[in-house]
Design a protein around this motif. Structure first.
Motif, PDB file in Angstrom:
ATOM      1  N   SER A 388       0.831  -1.206   0.000  1.00  0.00           N
ATOM      2  CA  SER A 388       0.000   0.000   0.000  1.00  0.00           C
ATOM      3  C   SER A 388       0.864   1.254   0.000  1.00  0.00           C
ATOM      4  CB  SER A 388      -0.913   0.009   1.229  1.00  0.00           C
ATOM      5  OG  SER A 388      -0.144   0.043   2.422  1.00  0.00           O
ATOM      6  N   GLY A 389       0.257   2.337  -0.477  1.00  0.00           N
ATOM      7  CA  GLY A 389       0.902   3.641  -0.403  1.00  0.00           C
ATOM      8  C   GLY A 389       2.067   3.831  -1.343  1.00  0.00           C
ATOM      9  N   MET A 390       2.092   3.111  -2.469  1.00  0.00           N
ATOM     10  CA  MET A 390       3.181   3.268  -3.424  1.00  0.00           C
ATOM     11  C   MET A 390       2.864   4.392  -4.423  1.00  0.00           C
ATOM     12  SD  MET A 390       5.423   1.144  -2.532  1.00  0.00           S
ATOM     13  CE  MET A 390       5.031   0.678  -0.857  1.00  0.00           C
ATOM     14  N   ALA A 391       3.899   5.124  -4.804  1.00  0.00           N
ATOM     15  CA  ALA A 391       3.716   6.169  -5.809  1.00  0.00           C
ATOM     16  C   ALA A 391       3.389   5.576  -7.171  1.00  0.00           C
ATOM     17  CB  ALA A 391       4.967   7.037  -5.905  1.00  0.00           C
ATOM     18  N   ARG A 392       3.803   4.322  -7.384  1.00  0.00           N
ATOM     19  CA  ARG A 392       3.475   3.650  -8.646  1.00  0.00           C
ATOM     20  C   ARG A 392       2.694   2.376  -8.332  1.00  0.00           C
ATOM     21  NH1 ARG A 392       4.851   4.818 -13.343  1.00  0.00           N
ATOM     22  NH2 ARG A 392       5.208   2.663 -13.971  1.00  0.00           N
ATOM     23  N   ALA A 393       3.089   1.239  -8.848  1.00  0.00           N
ATOM     24  CA  ALA A 393       2.297   0.019  -8.714  1.00  0.00           C
ATOM     25  C   ALA A 393       2.551  -0.668  -7.377  1.00  0.00           C
ATOM     26  CB  ALA A 393       2.617  -0.937  -9.854  1.00  0.00           C
ATOM     27  N   GLY A 394       1.556  -1.435  -6.956  1.00  0.00           N
ATOM     28  CA  GLY A 394       1.745  -2.245  -5.767  1.00  0.00           C
ATOM     29  C   GLY A 394       2.673  -3.410  -6.048  1.00  0.00           C
ATOM     30  N   VAL A 395       2.279  -4.280  -6.986  1.00  0.00           N
ATOM     31  CA  VAL A 395       3.106  -5.408  -7.440  1.00  0.00           C
ATOM     32  C   VAL A 395       3.305  -5.242  -8.936  1.00  0.00           C
ATOM     33  CG1 VAL A 395       3.276  -7.911  -7.697  1.00  0.00           C
ATOM     34  CG2 VAL A 395       2.221  -6.941  -5.637  1.00  0.00           C
TER      35      VAL A 395
END
Length: 739
Positions: A388-395
């Motif tokens: 969670s909380g990523m500036a781009r993708a999670g996975v």
């Protein structure tokens, strides 16, 4: 410092039917990659219980797998099952008992995969249904061993010392730097103490080998160990900014942060110190960090304070293979843009890659790029993790090296939320596109991907699969993906330039644009690649921003849409389609602006060869059917469909038709133009749109053949408990049948 930046322009998600199994764990054999074929897929078989099925349908049909290779705790497992004497392809299921915890059986690929979490022996019965309607079953057992482990090393941030041996809890090492400088052997375990925090970057130095991976994990009790890419700004460093607005504070911070954490919550980067105006705002310039706080930030934000990003990664695996990582937390990674809090990839210029990596039960939060980012990572599994909380993708899984194809990988049971780009993103390389400095004439396509049981919400898009063939996306939940800050496309599930996949039993709702979209790649390389020959079945799709299901842009063609339940899209179509060769069988559409619209466009001038049968289009706001000018009407077939509602029921080439005029054109001569008889006309769940036994719709369909004989069964619940039910002598219209 990051050692490798491999920039991938596209991702692929692929799954294949498996008619002959393989018996080696983590087998690397998979379907070949390349451009999607325009040839329609062979019919998929009915599940056990189909009319004409049962072992008596073909006495030579049998599950030929007699035993399964043993698994080990914490070691990724991928083993195929096989059948003989039947008509391929097969559809697989577990009909009694259960697989060991951490493993699933993929229905379309015939693959048992995952990361076992506990030792023991499980007994279960599997079934294979073939395309001729026969069913074969076999009872199997699978033993999960404790593993073949060697030396265990312990790391304790508080009580450890790097001068210790590290081989006992009382003689633990202290630092990540000590781990980075060590050399480990296959089967070793490196365990970090729970409840402790390390502010460092773990660049793991050693690979295991097949059957003897290295394990990076946790010991003790309490919260999972934390590896952080940020440093706490010292409490004494803060002063009020004399030239700023009220409540703006500044501190000397040498490393430029891409992320700042306030008391455990990610902040919002602003464009200048003048824009720092509310709690959580921050800006950095010329060695100074500016934040907003009513009082000294050291007092306003405790546990642990204001943290400023300073290290690119939490975990780096550079040309490292056969490693399992579990039960750790990676937070506040500072790297941009194609990096990740957890990063695995090759070493630039060496041709070396990472493969056979397994990630289980990780918590990854608040990073400046992707959460878990894997490049060219064959036989890799990400399972039961929270990102969670990523500036781009999670996975993010990428593939762009022809010398390192990804033919097997899995993303299982994860929760990906509040990431600004995709929740789960699969990204290959387009035909003729330049990737990693080289033009790839055939592109680079994933295959053998299994994306199952994940929950994706509040991202830019939920699950987005690009340049992927022969894969499966099943039993996922994707909702409220509305974030536009990183140009997320707002889909529940997006399938781009990806063919011969199965998208089944997913629950998709409240997404910004549509529930499911199939499309081409826009010709970003030298040749546009479509999304063709996919099977989209048994999905529940409701309350999305525009359309329920959208198939778009040539050469996207020959997709099958079967027994989907789609409701509450008054601002768009239940089905919006262009291209050729699609079939729409047994779907239920309720409360859409238009039930189904067929159209042409500048990039798809030919639409035709489309068959629409046994569907229900009810409570249509404007049209039941809208066929645009340019569609090849002579090759379009509508019949045995049920219609209710619509101010102008049928629009064909700009002309409004009533029922009589519609039928005069040869459409729906066996159609039903009345209330179809739903269980509940105020649906809160897909099952409410079951047609009642005895209603006209319950007996109004036509026999579509054994391949299409299994509708949605009464009592189904999405995504984990979707049942199928066989049509009787008289076929039902719509997806859900009350039997």
């Amino acid at each position: 410092m990051i050692k490798c930046l491999v920039v991938c322009a596209a991702v692929v998600f692929v799954g294949a039917g498996c008619s002959s199994g393989f018996v080696a764990a983590k087998n690397t054999t998979g379907p070949s990659k390349g451009a999607p074929s325009p040839t329609p897929p062979p019919p998929a078989p009915p599940p056990p219980g189909q009319p004409g099925g049962g072992s008596g349908g073909n006495t030579g049909f049998a599950v030929s797998t007699s035993g399964l290779v043993a698994a080990s705790v914490s070691v990724g497992y991928r083993v195929g099952v096989a059948a003989s004497g039947g008509t391929a392809p097969y559809l697989w299921s577990v009909v009694s008992g259960s697989l060991p915890a951490g493993l699933i059986l993929d229905a379309t690929q015939g693959v048992i995969t995952g990361i076992p979490s506990a030792a023991g022996t499980a007994s279960f019965e599997i079934a294979a249904a073939d395309a001729a309607g026969s069913t074969a079953m076999k009872s199997l057992t699978l033993t999960v061993g404790a593993g073949n482990w060697a030396t265990t090393y312990y790391v304790d941030a508080s009580a450890g010392r790097d001068t210790n041996s590290g081989t006992s809890q009382s003689a633990a090492w202290q630092s990540v730097a000590k781990v980075n400088s060590a050399k480990f052997s296959p089967g070793d375990q490196i365990l970090f103490k729970r409840g402790e925090v390390w502010r460092d970057e773990l660049d793991f130095p050693s690979s295991g080998r097949s059957g003897e991976p290295i394990l990076i994990g946790a010991y003790g009790t309490g919260a999972a160990p934390v590896i952080s890419g940020a440093d706490v700004v010292p409490s004494g460093a803060w002063t009020r900014c004399s030239g700023c607005a009220a409540n703006v504070w500044e501190a000397a911070v040498k490393t430029q942060p891409n992320i700042v954490i306030f008391g455990g919550a990610g902040g919002t980067k602003q464009g200048s110190e003048a824009a720092v105006a509310k709690a959580g705002d921050w800006f950095w310039s010329a060695g100074k960090l500016f934040v907003w706080a009513a009082g000294n930030p050291a007092n306003a934000y405790r546990s642990p304070g204001v943290e400023s990003g300073s290290r690119d990664l939490g975990l780096g695996l550079f040309a490292i293979s056969f490693v399992s990582v579990e039960d750790l937390q990676f937070v506040a990674a500072n790297g941009l843009p194609t990096q990740g809090a957890v990063f695995a990839g090759g070493l630039a210029g060496t041709g070396q890659t990472s493969h056979d990596l397994d990630f289980a039960r990780l918590t990854v939060a608040d990073g400046a790029a992707d959460g878990i980012h894997l490049e060219d990572c064959n036989n890799c599994v990400v399972e039961n993790s929270t990102v969670s909380g990523m500036a781009r993708a999670g996975v993010m899984l990428t593939s762009s090296r022809p010398q390192a194809p990804v033919t097997a990988a899995a993303v299982l049971g994860n929760t990906v939320a509040n990431n600004h780009f995709d929740g789960i993103s699969i990204f290959g390389c387009a035909i003729g596109q330049k990737c990693e400095g080289a033009v790839l004439p055939a592109g680079q396509f994933f295959s053998g991907m299994i994306i199952a049981g994940n929950t994706a919400h509040d991202n830019g898009a939920g699950i987005y699969v690009r340049w992927t063939n022969h894969s499966s996306v099943t039993a996922n939940v994707s909702f409220r993906n509305t974030d536009t800050s990183a140009n997320g496309e707002g889909y529940g599930i997006g399938i781009e330039a990806s063919s011969n996949n199965t998208i089944a039993k997913n629950l998709l709702y409240s997404n910004r644009t549509r529930g499911i979209e199939l499309s081409n790649d826009g010709g970003v390389g030298t040749k546009a690649t479509g999304a063709s020959n996919n099977v989209v079945e048994y999905n529940a799709v409701h309350d999305n921003g525009d359309h329920g299901i959208f198939t778009n842009a040539a050469p996207t063609q020959s997709n099958q849409f079967l027994y989907n339940v789609v409701w509450n899209h008054p601002n768009g179509e239940c089905f919006l389609a262009n291209g050729v060769g699609h079939v729409f069988y047994g779907n239920t559409c309720w409360n859409s602006s238009t039930g189904i619209e067929l159209y042409t466009s500048s990039d798809t001038p030919s639409t035709g060869g489309i068959t629409v049968k046994n569907n229900i289009f009810a409570k249509n706001v404007v049209h039941s059917v809208h066929v645009d000018a340019g569609v090849t009407m002579g090759s379009v077939a509508f019949d045995y469909n049920a219609y209710e509602g619509g101010t102008t029921p049928f629009m064909v080439n700009g002309q409004n038709d009533d029922v009589k005029e519609w039928q005069a054109k040869g459409f729906d001569v066996h159609g039903l133009f009345a209330n179809p008889g739903f269980l509940n006309t105020s649906p809160a769940a897909a099952g409410d749109l079951a047609v009642l036994a005895g209603s006209a719709a319950a007996i109004g369909g036509t026999n579509l053949g054994a391949r299409f004989a299994m509708g949605v069964g009464t009592g189904s619940a999405w995504p984990g408990a979707v049942k199928t039910s066989a049509q009787g002598t008289e076929w039902s219209m719509g997806a859900v049948m009350q039997k």
